[in-house]
Enzyme design. Structure first.
Site, PDB file in Angstrom:
ATOM      1  CD1 TRP A  20      57.547  -4.139  26.503  1.00 55.63           C
ATOM      2  CD2 TRP A  20      56.691  -6.128  26.172  1.00 55.63           C
ATOM      3  NE1 TRP A  20      56.742  -4.369  27.483  1.00 55.63           N
ATOM      4  CE2 TRP A  20      56.249  -5.364  27.450  1.00 55.63           C
ATOM      5  CE3 TRP A  20      56.464  -7.359  25.637  1.00 55.63           C
ATOM      6  CZ2 TRP A  20      55.521  -6.091  28.182  1.00 55.63           C
ATOM      7  CZ3 TRP A  20      55.634  -7.956  26.610  1.00 55.63           C
ATOM      8  CH2 TRP A  20      55.107  -7.506  27.766  1.00 55.63           C
ATOM      9  CG  ASP A  48      55.799  -2.840  17.344  1.00 55.88           C
ATOM     10  OD1 ASP A  48      54.542  -2.656  16.515  1.00 55.88           O
ATOM     11  OD2 ASP A  48      55.706  -3.133  18.666  1.00 55.88           O
ATOM     12  CE1 TYR A  53      54.970  -2.403  24.304  1.00 52.17           C
ATOM     13  CE2 TYR A  53      56.493  -2.168  22.723  1.00 52.17           C
ATOM     14  CZ  TYR A  53      55.293  -2.643  23.185  1.00 52.17           C
ATOM     15  OH  TYR A  53      54.668  -3.530  22.364  1.00 52.17           O
ATOM     16  CE1 TYR A 191      51.877 -10.382  22.212  1.00 54.62           C
ATOM     17  CE2 TYR A 191      50.254  -9.060  20.665  1.00 54.62           C
ATOM     18  CZ  TYR A 191      50.580  -9.704  22.002  1.00 54.62           C
ATOM     19  OH  TYR A 191      49.611 -10.065  22.885  1.00 54.62           O
TER      20      TYR A 191
HETATM   21  P1  NAP Z   1      60.057 -11.949  21.115  1.00 52.98           P
HETATM   22  O1  NAP Z   1      60.559 -11.033  20.147  1.00 52.98           O
HETATM   23  O2  NAP Z   1      59.418 -13.169  20.909  1.00 52.98           O
HETATM   24  O3  NAP Z   1      61.420 -12.414  22.038  1.00 52.98           O
HETATM   25  C1  NAP Z   1      62.297 -11.478  22.560  1.00 52.98           C
HETATM   26  C2  NAP Z   1      63.236 -12.285  23.353  1.00 52.98           C
HETATM   27  O4  NAP Z   1      64.200 -13.068  22.607  1.00 52.98           O
HETATM   28  C3  NAP Z   1      64.147 -11.356  24.105  1.00 52.98           C
HETATM   29  O5  NAP Z   1      64.739 -11.870  25.420  1.00 52.98           O
HETATM   30  C4  NAP Z   1      65.489 -11.280  23.172  1.00 52.98           C
HETATM   31  O6  NAP Z   1      66.592 -11.570  23.834  1.00 52.98           O
HETATM   32  C5  NAP Z   1      65.377 -12.977  22.774  1.00 52.98           C
HETATM   33  N1  NAP Z   1      65.823 -12.966  21.530  1.00 52.98           N
HETATM   34  C6  NAP Z   1      65.769 -12.356  20.365  1.00 52.98           C
HETATM   35  N2  NAP Z   1      66.286 -12.751  19.336  1.00 52.98           N
HETATM   36  C7  NAP Z   1      66.851 -13.895  19.716  1.00 52.98           C
HETATM   37  C8  NAP Z   1      67.747 -15.085  18.991  1.00 52.98           C
HETATM   38  N3  NAP Z   1      68.052 -14.945  17.736  1.00 52.98           N
HETATM   39  N4  NAP Z   1      67.998 -16.082  19.816  1.00 52.98           N
HETATM   40  C9  NAP Z   1      67.876 -16.051  21.172  1.00 52.98           C
HETATM   41  N5  NAP Z   1      67.350 -15.221  21.962  1.00 52.98           N
HETATM   42  C10 NAP Z   1      66.616 -14.188  21.199  1.00 52.98           C
HETATM   43  O7  NAP Z   1      59.001 -11.252  22.363  1.00 52.98           O
HETATM   44  P2  NAP Z   1      58.466  -9.884  22.355  1.00 52.98           P
HETATM   45  O8  NAP Z   1      59.576  -8.950  22.824  1.00 52.98           O
HETATM   46  O9  NAP Z   1      57.473 -10.073  23.362  1.00 52.98           O
HETATM   47  O10 NAP Z   1      58.018  -9.637  21.126  1.00 52.98           O
HETATM   48  C11 NAP Z   1      58.465  -8.975  20.122  1.00 52.98           C
HETATM   49  C12 NAP Z   1      57.826  -7.515  20.147  1.00 52.98           C
HETATM   50  O11 NAP Z   1      56.535  -7.459  19.707  1.00 52.98           O
HETATM   51  C13 NAP Z   1      57.884  -6.444  21.135  1.00 52.98           C
HETATM   52  O12 NAP Z   1      59.053  -6.244  21.669  1.00 52.98           O
HETATM   53  C14 NAP Z   1      57.038  -5.560  20.803  1.00 52.98           C
HETATM   54  O13 NAP Z   1      57.562  -4.550  19.829  1.00 52.98           O
HETATM   55  C15 NAP Z   1      55.861  -6.481  20.207  1.00 52.98           C
HETATM   56  N6  NAP Z   1      54.701  -6.701  21.207  1.00 52.98           N
HETATM   57  C16 NAP Z   1      53.451  -6.247  21.142  1.00 52.98           C
HETATM   58  C17 NAP Z   1      52.643  -6.823  22.185  1.00 52.98           C
HETATM   59  C18 NAP Z   1      51.069  -6.152  21.727  1.00 52.98           C
HETATM   60  O14 NAP Z   1      50.234  -6.134  22.758  1.00 52.98           O
HETATM   61  N7  NAP Z   1      50.704  -5.416  20.617  1.00 52.98           N
HETATM   62  C19 NAP Z   1      52.728  -7.588  23.060  1.00 52.98           C
HETATM   63  C20 NAP Z   1      54.083  -8.147  23.099  1.00 52.98           C
HETATM   64  C21 NAP Z   1      55.141  -7.616  22.327  1.00 52.98           C
HETATM   65  P3  NAP Z   1      67.663 -10.128  23.655  1.00 52.98           P
HETATM   66  O15 NAP Z   1      66.750  -8.771  23.964  1.00 52.98           O
HETATM   67  O16 NAP Z   1      68.881 -10.456  24.776  1.00 52.98           O
HETATM   68  O17 NAP Z   1      68.236 -10.248  22.389  1.00 52.98           O
END
Ligand code: NAP
Length: 277
Positions: A20, A48, A53, A191
């Protein structure tokens, strides 16, 4: 990398990659592609994405990033609820396949519940499966009562997973949804497993991390990965974050550390409606 099975048989790593927001900032594109490719090489082969997105921009990036790697990947995408009619879901899938530069999506999810009757969406998913355009289908943001309704619908018990918001600060699903899925043999996809980087990094997370010489968010991800029946899909747009997330998989939290985390980030003592981000 530890693996988990879908009831239909396929096995995937418990740690995948989210996408995302990827592809939305041109200046980050190169890093995001490199991050996804590195993640795959480190075993995070479940990727995913969703038609939502960037309104297709992210699927385009994923298609480019995974060029030449397709057979190594378990590819997940999602259909908008307003596209989830019997015919709409087929047309949406064709568009996603084009952007993703592939002939099949391994797991295709209904992004959240909308107004289209579940039977219609199921019929569309099954037609896509018969045509070899998807291998499995599932849902996202379905609470326990939605899952019950789904399983009561014709063909609904072919669902492979429910992708929901789950992390240390969002433990609601532990009350009844996670046990419900486990009883059916369905993995739960978590997620935002690090709450989009917004978890407090001081306090207990910071203390455990400092003693282990790792980062607090790695501890938070290790906690999600410690939960049985769960697949975590953190999104990382840099190689450093991908490496950190991969390393979190190898952190084995002790009983004492788990007790501290479970005490500080309390689990649910009653039913709470499923939260969404
Ligand atoms: P997340 O994975 O909890 O967090 C992503 C954020 O954390 C980004 O800003 C990333 O920064 C940062 N990050 C990642 N690894 C890190 C680390 N080791 N140390 C510090 N910061 C870190 O949040 P999310 O993107 O909302 O959720 C993950 C995935 O789930 C999404 O990308 C999507 O594919 C899916 N999703 C699905 C739904 C649904 O309704 N089904 C809703 C939300 C999300 P950088 O990008 O700078 O690395």
């Amino acid at each position: 990398m530890r693996k988990i099975s879908f009831p239909q048989g396929d096995t995937v790593p418990v740690l995948g990659q989210g996408t995302w927001m990827m592809g939305e900032r041109p200046e980050r594109r190169r890093d995001e592609i490199a991050a996804l490719r590195l993640g795959v090489s480190l075993g995070m082969t479940l990727v995913d994405t969703a038609e939502m997105y960037g309104e297709g921009t992210t699927e385009n990036l994923v298609g480019e990033a995974l060029d030449g790697l397709r057979d190594d990947i378990f590819l997940v995408s999602k259909v908008y609820p307003h596209n989830a009619s019997r015919h709409g879901v087929i047309a949406a899938c064709e568009r996603s396949l084009g952007r993703l530069r592939t002939d099949r999506i391994d797991l295709y999810l209904l992004h959240w519940r909308g107004d289209v009757p579940l039977e219609e969406t199921i019929a569309g998913f099954e037609a896509l499966r018969d045509a070899g355009k998807i291998r499995y289908w599932g849902v996202s943001n379905f609470d326990t009562d939605d899952m019950e309704e789904l399983f009561d619908a014709q063909g609904g018990d072919a669902c492979a997973t429910d992708q929901v918001l789950f992390n240390l600060s969002r433990r609601g699903p532990e009350y009844d949804l996670k046990p419900w899925l486990a009883a059916k043999g369905l993995p739960m996809m978590a997620y935002s497993p690090i709450e989009q980087g917004r978890l407090p990094t001081t306090g207990v997370l910071g203390e455990i991390a400092r003693k282990r010489h790792v980062e607090p968010l790695q501890i938070a991800l290790a906690w999600v990965l410690d939960q049985s029946g769960v697949i975590a899909i953190p999104k990382a747009g840099s190689e450093a974050h991908v490496r950190a997330n991969r390393a979190a998989h190898d952190i084995k939290l002790t009983t004492e550390e788990l007790a501290l985390l479970n005490h500080h980030f309390e689990g649910p003592s009653r039913k709470r409606p499923l939260e969404m981000i």
